[in-house]
Motif scaffolding. Structure first.
Motif, PDB file in Angstrom:
ATOM      1  N   UNK A  40       0.824  -1.202   0.000  1.00 13.42           N
ATOM      2  CA  UNK A  40       0.000   0.000   0.000  1.00 13.42           C
ATOM      3  C   UNK A  40       0.864   1.261   0.000  1.00 13.42           C
ATOM      4  N   UNK A  41       0.496   2.177  -0.903  1.00 17.66           N
ATOM      5  CA  UNK A  41       1.147   3.473  -0.966  1.00 17.66           C
ATOM      6  C   UNK A  41       0.130   4.542  -0.558  1.00 17.66           C
ATOM      7  N   UNK A  42       0.500   5.786  -0.724  1.00 12.72           N
ATOM      8  CA  UNK A  42      -0.376   6.892  -0.339  1.00 12.72           C
ATOM      9  C   UNK A  42      -1.751   6.801  -1.017  1.00 12.72           C
ATOM     10  N   UNK A  43      -1.748   6.473  -2.307  1.00 13.17           N
ATOM     11  CA  UNK A  43      -3.021   6.392  -3.037  1.00 13.17           C
ATOM     12  C   UNK A  43      -3.915   5.275  -2.517  1.00 13.17           C
ATOM     13  N   UNK A  44      -3.319   4.174  -2.079  1.00  7.69           N
ATOM     14  CA  UNK A  44      -4.105   3.062  -1.520  1.00  7.69           C
ATOM     15  C   UNK A  44      -4.775   3.483  -0.214  1.00  7.69           C
ATOM     16  N   UNK A  45      -4.012   4.145   0.651  1.00  3.73           N
ATOM     17  CA  UNK A  45      -4.601   4.613   1.920  1.00  3.73           C
ATOM     18  C   UNK A  45      -5.665   5.671   1.670  1.00  3.73           C
ATOM     19  N   UNK A  46      -5.423   6.523   0.690  1.00  6.16           N
ATOM     20  CA  UNK A  46      -6.423   7.527   0.320  1.00  6.16           C
ATOM     21  C   UNK A  46      -7.715   6.832  -0.124  1.00  6.16           C
ATOM     22  N   UNK A  47      -7.566   5.824  -0.961  1.00  4.98           N
ATOM     23  CA  UNK A  47      -8.730   5.078  -1.447  1.00  4.98           C
ATOM     24  C   UNK A  47      -9.449   4.368  -0.304  1.00  4.98           C
ATOM     25  N   UNK A  48      -8.698   3.780   0.616  1.00  3.84           N
ATOM     26  CA  UNK A  48      -9.315   3.153   1.791  1.00  3.84           C
ATOM     27  C   UNK A  48     -10.138   4.169   2.571  1.00  3.84           C
ATOM     28  N   UNK A  49      -9.594   5.357   2.742  1.00  5.32           N
ATOM     29  CA  UNK A  49     -10.335   6.411   3.432  1.00  5.32           C
ATOM     30  C   UNK A  49     -11.602   6.791   2.691  1.00  5.32           C
ATOM     31  N   UNK A  50     -11.509   6.897   1.371  1.00  2.00           N
ATOM     32  CA  UNK A  50     -12.671   7.271   0.557  1.00  2.00           C
ATOM     33  C   UNK A  50     -13.777   6.227   0.598  1.00  2.00           C
ATOM     34  N   UNK A  66     -10.260   8.974   8.806  1.00  2.13           N
ATOM     35  CA  UNK A  66      -9.266   9.955   9.253  1.00  2.13           C
ATOM     36  C   UNK A  66      -7.888   9.302   9.313  1.00  2.13           C
ATOM     37  N   UNK A  67      -7.819   8.111   9.901  1.00  6.24           N
ATOM     38  CA  UNK A  67      -6.533   7.414  10.015  1.00  6.24           C
ATOM     39  C   UNK A  67      -5.933   7.160   8.632  1.00  6.24           C
ATOM     40  N   UNK A  68      -6.764   6.683   7.712  1.00 10.10           N
ATOM     41  CA  UNK A  68      -6.271   6.374   6.357  1.00 10.10           C
ATOM     42  C   UNK A  68      -5.853   7.626   5.598  1.00 10.10           C
ATOM     43  N   UNK A  69      -6.596   8.714   5.714  1.00 16.19           N
ATOM     44  CA  UNK A  69      -6.200   9.954   5.048  1.00 16.19           C
ATOM     45  C   UNK A  69      -4.899  10.490   5.638  1.00 16.19           C
ATOM     46  N   UNK A  70      -4.767  10.424   6.967  1.00 17.77           N
ATOM     47  CA  UNK A  70      -3.515  10.864   7.599  1.00 17.77           C
ATOM     48  C   UNK A  70      -2.334  10.026   7.118  1.00 17.77           C
ATOM     49  N   UNK A  71      -2.547   8.717   7.018  1.00 19.76           N
ATOM     50  CA  UNK A  71      -1.484   7.826   6.551  1.00 19.76           C
ATOM     51  C   UNK A  71      -1.113   8.162   5.104  1.00 19.76           C
ATOM     52  N   UNK A  72      -2.116   8.441   4.283  1.00 23.04           N
ATOM     53  CA  UNK A  72      -1.860   8.797   2.879  1.00 23.04           C
ATOM     54  C   UNK A  72      -0.993  10.055   2.797  1.00 23.04           C
TER      55      UNK A  72
END
Length: 186
Positions: A40-50, A66-72
């Motif tokens: 998982x990269x930034x885009x994956x965590x962003x997608x998880x958040x979405x 929130x956690x996933x967007x912060x990680x992204x």
């Protein structure tokens, strides 16, 4: 097609689905695929958040979003959309101080180049937070900028400035000018 691309393709499909049951199934599949994906990269965590943030029961999952967007953002500080969505989370939770802090971290130039309507909405949301946090003059300055954009943007690139309208009195000059442009805002 790589596994990661399959995940993102499923998300593109999710956005188009209008059937709630199918949407829930696809949302679960995407989350499972992303959770199992080891690179998982930034885009994956962003997608998880979405996936959670855009669901009907977003409030139930807002902490994960929130956690996933912060990680992204942690993985890629240039991921301006993850930063924007993080701010949206706080905004929706009525934590306007945190929303404002995160809205101000969004790369405005990149957002404007990506989608000018999102940029204009960001300016409105910053104004909303400032206004509601007691900085009415600063809020109005942002709303003035929204009005300038609203006047020059084609209709397809305009978003109803609902937060601006919520803040300002109905007879305020900015609201009046927007109503002249869009008669359905009354």
């Amino acid at each position: 097609m790589s596994f990661k691309n399959k995940i993102f393709k499923k998300y593109d499909d999710l956005v188009l689905i209008e059937n709630k049951t199918e949407e829930d199934i696809l949302r679960s599949e995407i989350k499972l695929m992303l959770e199992e994906y080891s690179e998982k990269d930034s885009n994956c965590y962003h997608l998880l958040g979405l996936v959670d943030f855009e669901s009907d029961d977003w409030e139930k999952h807002i902490g994960k979003s929130i956690w996933n967007f912060k990680k992204a953002v942690e993985l890629d500080e240039n991921n301006f959309l993850a930063q924007l969505h993080l701010a949206h989370c706080y905004h929706d939770l009525k934590q306007l101080d945190l929303a404002l802090e995160n809205y101000n971290k969004v790369d405005k130039q990149k957002l404007k180049e990506f989608q000018v309507w999102r940029y204009t909405k960001l300016i409105e949301q910053i104004g909303y937070c400032e206004y509601k946090l007691g900085n009415e003059k600063i809020g109005e300055e942002h709303f003035e900028e929204v009005l300038k954009w609203y006047k020059k943007l084609p209709e397809i690139d305009r978003v109803v400035p609902s937060e601006l309208i919520e803040c300002l009195p109905k007879n305020h000059r900015i609201v009046t000018e927007i109503k002249k442009i869009e008669t359905y805002l009354e």
